[in-house]
Design an enzyme around this catalytic site. Structure first.
Site, PDB file in Angstrom:
ATOM      1  N   SER A   1       0.811  -1.219   0.000  1.00  0.00           N
ATOM      2  CA  SER A   1       0.000   0.000   0.000  1.00  0.00           C
ATOM      3  C   SER A   1       0.843   1.266   0.000  1.00  0.00           C
ATOM      4  O   SER A   1       0.344   2.339   0.346  1.00  0.00           O
ATOM      5  CB  SER A   1      -0.962  -0.024   1.183  1.00  0.00           C
ATOM      6  OG  SER A   1      -0.278  -0.399   2.339  1.00  0.00           O
ATOM      7  N   GLY A   2       2.120   1.143  -0.378  1.00  0.00           N
ATOM      8  CA  GLY A   2       2.953   2.335  -0.485  1.00  0.00           C
ATOM      9  C   GLY A   2       4.056   2.392   0.567  1.00  0.00           C
ATOM     10  O   GLY A   2       4.634   3.464   0.816  1.00  0.00           O
TER      11      GLY A   2
ATOM     12  N   THR B   1       7.165   1.299   0.545  1.00  0.00           N
ATOM     13  CA  THR B   1       8.470   1.712   0.019  1.00  0.00           C
ATOM     14  C   THR B   1       8.519   3.232  -0.155  1.00  0.00           C
ATOM     15  O   THR B   1       9.501   3.892   0.204  1.00  0.00           O
ATOM     16  CB  THR B   1       8.708   1.035  -1.362  1.00  0.00           C
ATOM     17  OG1 THR B   1       8.358  -0.345  -1.268  1.00  0.00           O
ATOM     18  CG2 THR B   1      10.136   1.187  -1.813  1.00  0.00           C
TER      19      THR B   1
ATOM     20  N   HIS C   1       4.022  -4.170   9.667  1.00  0.00           N
ATOM     21  CA  HIS C   1       2.726  -4.515   9.072  1.00  0.00           C
ATOM     22  C   HIS C   1       1.769  -4.997  10.164  1.00  0.00           C
ATOM     23  O   HIS C   1       0.681  -5.500   9.851  1.00  0.00           O
ATOM     24  CB  HIS C   1       2.886  -5.635   8.032  1.00  0.00           C
ATOM     25  CG  HIS C   1       3.654  -5.232   6.801  1.00  0.00           C
ATOM     26  ND1 HIS C   1       3.431  -4.047   6.134  1.00  0.00           N
ATOM     27  CD2 HIS C   1       4.641  -5.862   6.096  1.00  0.00           C
ATOM     28  CE1 HIS C   1       4.239  -3.981   5.087  1.00  0.00           C
ATOM     29  NE2 HIS C   1       4.982  -5.056   5.048  1.00  0.00           N
TER      30      HIS C   1
ATOM     31  N   ARG D   1       6.618  -1.265  -9.604  1.00  0.00           N
ATOM     32  CA  ARG D   1       5.962  -1.871 -10.764  1.00  0.00           C
ATOM     33  C   ARG D   1       5.350  -0.769 -11.615  1.00  0.00           C
ATOM     34  O   ARG D   1       5.934  -0.313 -12.578  1.00  0.00           O
ATOM     35  CB  ARG D   1       4.923  -2.903 -10.291  1.00  0.00           C
ATOM     36  CG  ARG D   1       4.409  -3.842 -11.371  1.00  0.00           C
ATOM     37  CD  ARG D   1       3.373  -4.799 -10.825  1.00  0.00           C
ATOM     38  NE  ARG D   1       2.234  -4.111 -10.250  1.00  0.00           N
ATOM     39  CZ  ARG D   1       1.105  -3.831 -10.896  1.00  0.00           C
ATOM     40  NH1 ARG D   1       0.962  -4.211 -12.133  1.00  0.00           N
ATOM     41  NH2 ARG D   1       0.114  -3.183 -10.297  1.00  0.00           N
ATOM     42  N   LYS D   2       4.156  -0.268 -11.194  1.00  0.00           N
ATOM     43  CA  LYS D   2       3.495   0.788 -11.969  1.00  0.00           C
ATOM     44  C   LYS D   2       3.407   2.094 -11.186  1.00  0.00           C
ATOM     45  O   LYS D   2       3.489   3.175 -11.748  1.00  0.00           O
ATOM     46  CB  LYS D   2       2.071   0.356 -12.302  1.00  0.00           C
ATOM     47  CG  LYS D   2       1.953  -0.518 -13.509  1.00  0.00           C
ATOM     48  CD  LYS D   2       0.486  -0.643 -13.848  1.00  0.00           C
ATOM     49  CE  LYS D   2       0.277  -1.117 -15.258  1.00  0.00           C
ATOM     50  NZ  LYS D   2      -1.143  -1.105 -15.601  1.00  0.00           N
TER      51      LYS D   2
HETATM   52  P1  A3P Z   1       2.102  -1.305  -7.930  1.00  0.00           P
HETATM   53  O1  A3P Z   1       2.390  -2.759  -7.812  1.00  0.00           O
HETATM   54  O2  A3P Z   1       0.638  -1.010  -8.061  1.00  0.00           O
HETATM   55  O3  A3P Z   1       2.898  -0.631  -8.996  1.00  0.00           O
HETATM   56  P2  A3P Z   1       4.795  -1.558  -0.980  1.00  0.00           P
HETATM   57  O4  A3P Z   1       5.948  -0.606  -1.016  1.00  0.00           O
HETATM   58  O5  A3P Z   1       3.890  -1.364   0.187  1.00  0.00           O
HETATM   59  O6  A3P Z   1       5.265  -2.955  -1.183  1.00  0.00           O
HETATM   60  O7  A3P Z   1       3.885  -1.179  -2.225  1.00  0.00           O
HETATM   61  C1  A3P Z   1       4.361  -1.373  -3.528  1.00  0.00           C
HETATM   62  C2  A3P Z   1       3.542  -0.511  -4.460  1.00  0.00           C
HETATM   63  O8  A3P Z   1       3.941   0.861  -4.329  1.00  0.00           O
HETATM   64  C3  A3P Z   1       3.782  -0.891  -5.907  1.00  0.00           C
HETATM   65  O9  A3P Z   1       2.547  -0.611  -6.557  1.00  0.00           O
HETATM   66  C4  A3P Z   1       4.880   0.078  -6.318  1.00  0.00           C
HETATM   67  O10 A3P Z   1       4.991   0.283  -7.692  1.00  0.00           O
HETATM   68  C5  A3P Z   1       4.425   1.338  -5.591  1.00  0.00           C
HETATM   69  N1  A3P Z   1       5.528   2.281  -5.331  1.00  0.00           N
HETATM   70  C6  A3P Z   1       6.808   2.007  -4.978  1.00  0.00           C
HETATM   71  N2  A3P Z   1       7.505   3.136  -4.849  1.00  0.00           N
HETATM   72  C7  A3P Z   1       6.676   4.148  -5.145  1.00  0.00           C
HETATM   73  C8  A3P Z   1       6.840   5.569  -5.214  1.00  0.00           C
HETATM   74  N3  A3P Z   1       7.988   6.142  -4.961  1.00  0.00           N
HETATM   75  N4  A3P Z   1       5.752   6.306  -5.560  1.00  0.00           N
HETATM   76  C9  A3P Z   1       4.573   5.727  -5.829  1.00  0.00           C
HETATM   77  N5  A3P Z   1       4.354   4.398  -5.787  1.00  0.00           N
HETATM   78  C10 A3P Z   1       5.393   3.612  -5.453  1.00  0.00           C
END
Ligand code: A3P
Length: 291
Positions: A43-44, A46, A105, A255-256
């Site tokens: 959910s963001g 990273t 988490h 990813r996206k």
């Molecule tokens: P998607 O798979 O939809 O692209 P987490 O960090 O909780 O594992 O979440 C990963 C999701 O956050 C992935 O989403 C990833 O692409 C997105 N993400 C990682 N870094 C990001 C950033 N700097 N800004 C926006 N989204 C980001």
């Protein structure tokens, strides 16, 4: 992956993570100055790790071509409480400079007592359930292609709606922190991925103020936002080719990075299944997601 999950205090985790949570509950002593980043996976985390790290250390590490985020993936920069306690409770957090930034988490109900009783701050970030699910779906397929190849997405949606997700049920995880943030807004800040995308600078300033490092100059905010953006971080060598100490490739976390990207993966009817669960679970809570 679902077959390797177990329920602990009402939420789902891997066996190793359950050990980590127990160790964390027994041994983690929160300090008043600590900042806890709480999320459910995908959910963001990273993004928030990068932002919080950059915010907290911005006097020590001003944005420049020597910033640690340009050379290190955000994950090793911010200890992950229950995972770091998985094997042993002897991990030392005491060497971290204050304010310590740690990530978890763990559901609100299972947090170590000292996190609740101290004056430390909790920044909670969540994301709409369809994008969260889809993000994990792709993450799982990347990490364990063989194990997941024959696992139909319909079954994965069903398991998600039954609550089987790290830290899940997703909706309970979100609602617990949501209600806590309403009850105690100085303790828990509730942030959504969608709002953070829509008005990044406004949200980053709100987060900075909450953790006690508000901004005087506009310039600094935009520099940090740019440094931590998907476009910037995902292009870095360390996030394209690197590996975490646990072997996970760092590019799996980028990813996206969009809102509403679930449309490329979920059929209308699978989306409806998740929407129905969300409607049921969030009814009366005042909580809504825009995607
Ligand atoms: P998607 O798979 O939809 O692209 P987490 O960090 O909780 O594992 O979440 C990963 C999701 O956050 C992935 O989403 C990833 O692409 C997105 N993400 C990682 N870094 C990001 C950033 N700097 N800004 C926006 N989204 C980001």
């Amino acid at each position: 992956l679902v077959s390797k999950m177990y329920q602990f205090e009402g939420s789902w985790h891997t066996q190793a993570l359950i050990q980590g949570i127990v160790n964390c509950q027994k041994h983690f002593e929160a300090k008043d100055s600590d900042i806890i980043l709480a999320t459910i996976p995908k959910s963001g985390t990273t993004w928030l790790k990068a932002l919080l790290f950059a915010l907290i250390h911005r006097h020590k590490f001003p944005v420049s071509d020597k910033h640690p985020l340009l050379a290190t993936n955000p994950h090793p920069l911010v200890p992950y409480l229950e995972a770091d306690y998985c094997a042993s409770p002897d991990v030392s957090f005491s060497e971290l400079p204050s304010p310590r930034l740690v990530q978890t988490h763990i559901t609100h109900r299972s947090l170590p007592v000292s996190i609740k009783s101290s004056s430390c701050k909790i920044v909670y970030c969540c994301r709409n359930p369809k994008d969260t699910f889809v993000s994990l779906w792709h993450f799982g397929r990347k990490l364990a292609p063989e194990e997941t190849a024959d696992y139909p997405i319909e079954k994965a949606v069903e398991a998600f709606c039954q609550g089987k997700f790290i830290g899940g049920p997703f909706w309970d995880h979100v609602l617990e922190y949501w209600y806590e943030s309403r009850k105690n807004p100085n303790k828990v800040l509730f942030v959504t991925y969608e709002e953070l995308k829509k008005q990044t600078e406004v949200e980053v300033k709100r987060i900075a103020e909450f953790i006690g490092c508000g901004f005087a100059a506009e310039e600094e905010v935009s520099e940090i936002v740019k440094l931590c953006s998907f476009e910037s971080l995902s292009k870095l060598e360390v996030n394209r080719q690197g590996k975490l100490p646990n072997g996970i490739e760092t590019n799996a976390f980028f990813r996206k990075g969009e809102c509403g990207g679930w449309r490329d993966t979920l059929t209308e009817s699978l989306a409806e299944v998740i929407d129905r669960t969300t409607e049921e679970k969030f009814r009366g809570s005042g909580l809504k997601f825009s995607c």
